[in-house]
Scaffold this motif. Sequence first.
Motif, short mmCIF file in Angstrom:
data_model
loop_
_atom_site.label_atom_id
_atom_site.label_comp_id
_atom_site.label_asym_id
_atom_site.label_seq_id
_atom_site.Cartn_x
_atom_site.Cartn_y
_atom_site.Cartn_z
N GLN A 123 9.58 -5.78 -6.55
CA GLN A 123 9.82 -6.40 -8.02
C GLN A 123 9.06 -5.80 -9.18
N ALA A 124 7.90 -5.20 -8.53
CA ALA A 124 6.99 -4.75 -9.88
C ALA A 124 7.51 -3.54 -10.28
N ALA A 125 8.06 -2.58 -9.37
CA ALA A 125 8.68 -1.34 -9.81
C ALA A 125 9.74 -1.69 -10.68
N ARG A 126 10.84 -2.73 -10.50
CA ARG A 126 11.67 -3.13 -11.34
C ARG A 126 11.44 -3.46 -12.71
N HIS A 127 10.36 -4.32 -12.49
CA HIS A 127 9.69 -4.95 -13.87
C HIS A 127 9.17 -3.73 -14.80
N GLN A 128 8.59 -2.97 -14.14
CA GLN A 128 8.00 -1.72 -14.85
C GLN A 128 9.17 -0.81 -15.46
N ARG A 129 10.02 -0.59 -14.74
CA ARG A 129 11.54 0.15 -15.30
C ARG A 129 11.98 -0.67 -16.38
N LEU A 130 12.07 -1.81 -16.40
CA LEU A 130 12.66 -2.66 -17.59
C LEU A 130 11.67 -2.43 -18.81
N GLY A 131 10.32 -2.76 -18.51
CA GLY A 131 9.39 -2.68 -19.56
C GLY A 131 9.63 -1.15 -20.42
#
Length: 115
Positions: free
Chosen positions: A73-81
């Motif tokens: 989830q954290a990796a996807r959130h960083q990609r989105l950011g």
Amino acid sequence: MSAPDLRVGDEVRVFDQNGRRMGQPDAGWPGTVTKIGRLLVTIEYRGKSAQFRLDTQVVNDGYGHRYFKTLQQAARHQRLGRALYTLHEHQIRLAVGHRLTLEQIEALADVARKF
């Protein structure tokens, strides 16, 4: 948000709404799942232990300023950011409530980078 599939010993990331003022790294504080119950999960991070609700991933207190994410989830959130930052740099705004997937937003950001 559905409850994540967690096991004791899993690594997670813990975030705080006021994290920047507290020295929180951009990727969140590393934490380790130490106990999993029916409703709560106990996570050890920064030398302390806290209980978070499994259904919302928010800390089990009256404020709810802290929350955790799995590594995925954290990796996807960083990609989105990163993708949203690129769009912001090119003055492209997404409407509130849009239904674009992360992959679509990243593709749009790639197009914006090429201009």
